[in-house]
Design a protein around this motif. Structure first.
Motif, PDB file in Angstrom:
ATOM      1  N   TYR A  22       0.691  48.658  63.065  1.00  0.00           N
ATOM      2  CA  TYR A  22      -0.461  47.820  63.128  1.00  0.00           C
ATOM      3  C   TYR A  22      -0.895  47.083  61.774  1.00  0.00           C
ATOM      4  N   LEU A  23       0.119  47.278  60.847  1.00  0.00           N
ATOM      5  CA  LEU A  23       0.015  46.525  59.554  1.00  0.00           C
ATOM      6  C   LEU A  23       1.132  45.276  59.531  1.00  0.00           C
ATOM      7  N   ASP A  24       0.715  44.334  58.971  1.00  0.00           N
ATOM      8  CA  ASP A  24       1.665  43.346  58.797  1.00  0.00           C
ATOM      9  C   ASP A  24       2.807  43.408  58.017  1.00  0.00           C
ATOM     10  N   ILE A  25       2.704  44.265  57.130  1.00  0.00           N
ATOM     11  CA  ILE A  25       4.003  44.640  56.479  1.00  0.00           C
ATOM     12  C   ILE A  25       5.046  45.493  57.276  1.00  0.00           C
ATOM     13  N   ASN A  26       4.542  45.903  58.449  1.00  0.00           N
ATOM     14  CA  ASN A  26       5.580  46.666  59.120  1.00  0.00           C
ATOM     15  C   ASN A  26       5.945  45.933  60.837  1.00  0.00           C
ATOM     16  N   ASP A  27       5.019  44.923  60.950  1.00  0.00           N
ATOM     17  CA  ASP A  27       5.327  44.336  62.338  1.00  0.00           C
ATOM     18  C   ASP A  27       4.702  42.889  62.238  1.00  0.00           C
ATOM     19  N   PRO A  28       5.548  41.945  62.615  1.00  0.00           N
ATOM     20  CA  PRO A  28       4.711  40.635  62.789  1.00  0.00           C
ATOM     21  C   PRO A  28       3.530  40.468  63.500  1.00  0.00           C
ATOM     22  N   GLN A  29       3.213  41.292  64.558  1.00  0.00           N
ATOM     23  CA  GLN A  29       2.042  41.498  65.144  1.00  0.00           C
ATOM     24  C   GLN A  29       1.151  42.284  64.620  1.00  0.00           C
ATOM     25  N   GLY A  30       1.389  42.805  63.312  1.00  0.00           N
ATOM     26  CA  GLY A  30       0.508  43.562  62.736  1.00  0.00           C
ATOM     27  C   GLY A  30      -0.741  42.767  62.249  1.00  0.00           C
ATOM     28  N   VAL A  31      -1.848  43.661  61.462  1.00  0.00           N
ATOM     29  CA  VAL A  31      -3.033  42.838  60.977  1.00  0.00           C
ATOM     30  C   VAL A  31      -2.856  42.887  59.536  1.00  0.00           C
ATOM     31  N   ARG A  32      -3.619  42.046  58.866  1.00  0.00           N
ATOM     32  CA  ARG A  32      -3.596  41.739  57.532  1.00  0.00           C
ATOM     33  C   ARG A  32      -3.772  43.139  56.776  1.00  0.00           C
ATOM     34  N   SER A  33      -2.916  43.453  55.884  1.00  0.00           N
ATOM     35  CA  SER A  33      -3.093  44.634  55.018  1.00  0.00           C
ATOM     36  C   SER A  33      -3.332  44.596  53.515  1.00  0.00           C
ATOM     37  N   GLY A  34      -3.301  43.103  53.422  1.00  0.00           N
ATOM     38  CA  GLY A  34      -3.384  42.840  51.839  1.00  0.00           C
ATOM     39  C   GLY A  34      -2.196  43.244  50.983  1.00  0.00           C
ATOM     40  N   LEU A  35      -1.267  44.075  51.916  1.00  0.00           N
ATOM     41  CA  LEU A  35      -0.093  44.382  50.749  1.00  0.00           C
ATOM     42  C   LEU A  35       1.091  43.740  51.003  1.00  0.00           C
ATOM     43  N   ALA A  36       1.158  42.551  51.772  1.00  0.00           N
ATOM     44  CA  ALA A  36       2.201  41.682  52.242  1.00  0.00           C
ATOM     45  C   ALA A  36       2.568  40.289  51.027  1.00  0.00           C
TER      46      ALA A  36
END
Ligand code: ZN
Length: 554
Positions: free
Chosen positions: A215-229
């Motif tokens: 559910y984090l954008d760093i691990n899936d294109p459908q993930g939400v903003r993690s601030g880590l990308a």
């Protein structure tokens, strides 16, 4: 005749527990097994009552009566069966016996009446010689051996609805066995030598709560903003992808992240190894604990006074609403990194534990539709109530609330940290205690983690290493989607300057090891007696992606 009547009357005290077990089993193959076991144990009690030597007969009578008082008073007070774990913690808190006597006078009196009937029923001189002496003498041993063996192989489970006299005696046998075989000993001081200066001025371990890796954008294109990308320039976020947690429950993961533990020896290391705070202090770090979950100085996840003693600065946010605690935690980390002291900082984030409907502000709710709001604003964490969230549509709403929560408590946290923290000479390891089952496949049920038979996503967690040097990028690439929590503790010790060879010998491989990691989590952390850990693999292909269809077009 009077003896039989007394024993039957004593057993009748526990009729509610018998019905409860029968109701729990229902019409299953387990039902005749339970009834058979009950009858056998009752007959063995009768056998003990027929022993002719008074000293043995009264000996058993006293043991069974004592077990009945112990279990019976607890079970009457709690209106539930006493588990083996509870039995042990009761023995270990025997110092509070005065309080218990005062508080549970009624249940103790009831259980004592029960025990008295049993004591007299077994102890009185048997009238006839209906049972051969050898049979009478061996009956209690047979009963105890059978039940102890059975409970052993079920890790202490299965005593529910059986006579307290037997369950209490069998628990005592198991406890004696464990005390002998599992001699864990006291907690050890730091013994590993430091062979070099620390690799960073500050070392930070951030343990998030209930964050599902995908559910984090760093691990899936459908993930939400993690601030880590997209970190600010000069900062490197090394993403190990989807990693395996220690286990799928908060307690075990946090305990082992703070004390280290290999898959083979986590029990011993958890119980006797120094905490990460003790290692940090011995290496010259000031120790800071930031707990966004609890308040009022309460400990959690196995922390005790001794561990607390190694913490120089203990931070909780008593007056901050649950939805803002992670922002407060970011502030505490920013402050600690701003001073010039060498510090080790461990953060227990608030994250996204149930209930999540109100863990983000109205102004930060891009994912719709969500669960109804306003019902749980002040609740940090609770058990998922039965039947509250079940059914595909409810889980869809839950996932949207979850996305908003993650975007707020993870994305918002790292946004703030990266904007304000002095990170030039710091190492940050970020992960979550466990993952989440969010029922994307339409599967029923109400649990998100801590399942009895967990699915892979309950142990699928994010894992990143953040620093300015970029030295973790190669390891992250090598072990992308194939690392685990088990490697964090040795990584922290090596970064503090401890001898990497000795660290590996005690705690296993670090994140930058060239050896592959099994990428499994333990589905049975409390494996004890005859039970073994249950290793569950975490593979991306087996994890559901966050369904795009959850989100309504706006
Ligand atoms: Zn947790």
């Amino acid at each position: 005749m009077i003896k039989t009547a007394l024993i039957v009357a004593a057993l009748a005290f526990e009729t509610p527990a018998i019905w409860a077990r029968i109701a729990m089993l229902g019409v299953t193959p387990g039902l005749p097994v339970y009834i058979g076991l009950y009858v056998f144990l009752a007959l063995c009690l009768g056998g003990a009552a027929m022993i002719r030597q008074p000293v043995f007969r009264w000996g058993w009578a006293i043991l069974f009566a004592a077990a009945t008082i112990l279990l019976g008073s607890f079970q009457t007070a709690a209106a539930d069966a006493m588990s083996y774990e509870t039995f042990i913690s009761m023995l270990q808190s025997a110092g509070f016996i005065d309080d218990a006597l005062a508080q549970y006078r009624g249940p103790i009196a009831w259980a004592s009446a029960n025990a008295l009937l049993l004591l007299v029923g077994i102890g009185l001189k048997p009238a006839s010689r209906r049972l051969p002496g050898i049979l009478a003498g061996s009956a209690p041993f047979l009963g105890l051996a059978l039940l102890s063996t059975l409970l052993f192989f079920r890790g202490g489970e299965g005593g529910r609805g059986l006579p307290s006299a037997w369950v209490g005696s069998a628990y005592s046998v198991l406890y004696g066995f464990e005390s002998i075989t599992r001699s864990v000993g006291p907690r050890q001081p730091v013994r590993i030598a430091r062979t070099r200066p620390p690799a960073y001025r500050d070392i930070v371990l951030i343990i998030d709560e209930s964050i599902a890796a995908r559910y984090l954008d760093i691990n899936d294109p459908q993930g939400v903003r993690s601030g880590l990308a997209s970190p600010p320039s000069g900062l490197s976020v090394a993403n190990f992808g989807i990693a395996a947690s220690i286990t799928d429950c908060s307690f075990g993961s946090n305990m082992t992240l703070r004390h280290g533990g290999t898959r083979a020896a986590y029990n011993r290391i958890n119980a006797t190894g120094p905490s990460i705070f003790a290692y940090a202090k011995a290496a010259g770090f000031r120790t800071v604990y930031v707990d966004a979950q609890r308040t009022g100085g309460a400990f959690q996840n196995g922390m005790d006074d001794a561990e607390r003693g190694s913490i120089d600065h203990f931070i909780q946010f008593d007056d901050t609403p649950a939805a803002n605690r992670d922002m407060a935690a970011a502030g505490a980390v920013i402050d600690a990194l701003a001073n010039d002291r060498r510090e080790f900082i461990l953060v227990n984030k608030m994250g996204a534990h149930f209930p999540i409907a109100d863990k983000f502000p109205d102004t930060a709710a891009p994912y719709q539709p969500t669960l109804p709001r306003g019902l749980s604003a002040d609740v940090a964490e609770m058990q998922l109530p039965e039947n509250l969230y079940s059914g595909a549509e409810n889980w869809r709403l839950y996932r949207n609330s979850y996305r908003n929560t993650v975007a707020w408590t993870v994305g918002g946290f790292f946004d703030r940290l990266f904007a304000h923290a002095r990170l030039r000479d710091a190492l940050i390891i970020y992960t979550s205690d466990h993952g989440q089952k969010l029922h994307e496949r339409g599967d029923s049920g109400t649990t998100t983690h801590c399942s009895v038979v967990p699915v892979a996503e309950e142990g699928a967690v994010p894992l990143v290493a953040i620093d300015a040097s970029g030295r973790w990028q190669a390891a992250a690439k090598r072990h992308f989607d194939a690392s685990s929590h088990y490697r964090i503790f040795p990584t922290l010790l090596a970064a503090m300057g401890y001898d990497p060879v000795a660290v590996r010998r005690s705690y296993g491989e670090a994140l930058d090891s060239t050896a592959p990691d099994p990428a499994t989590f333990n589905g049975l952390f409390n494996a004890r007696l005859g039970r073994q850990p249950m290793w569950v693999g975490v593979r991306r292909a087996a994890l559901p992606a966050p369904p795009a269809s959850d989100i309504a077009a706006r």
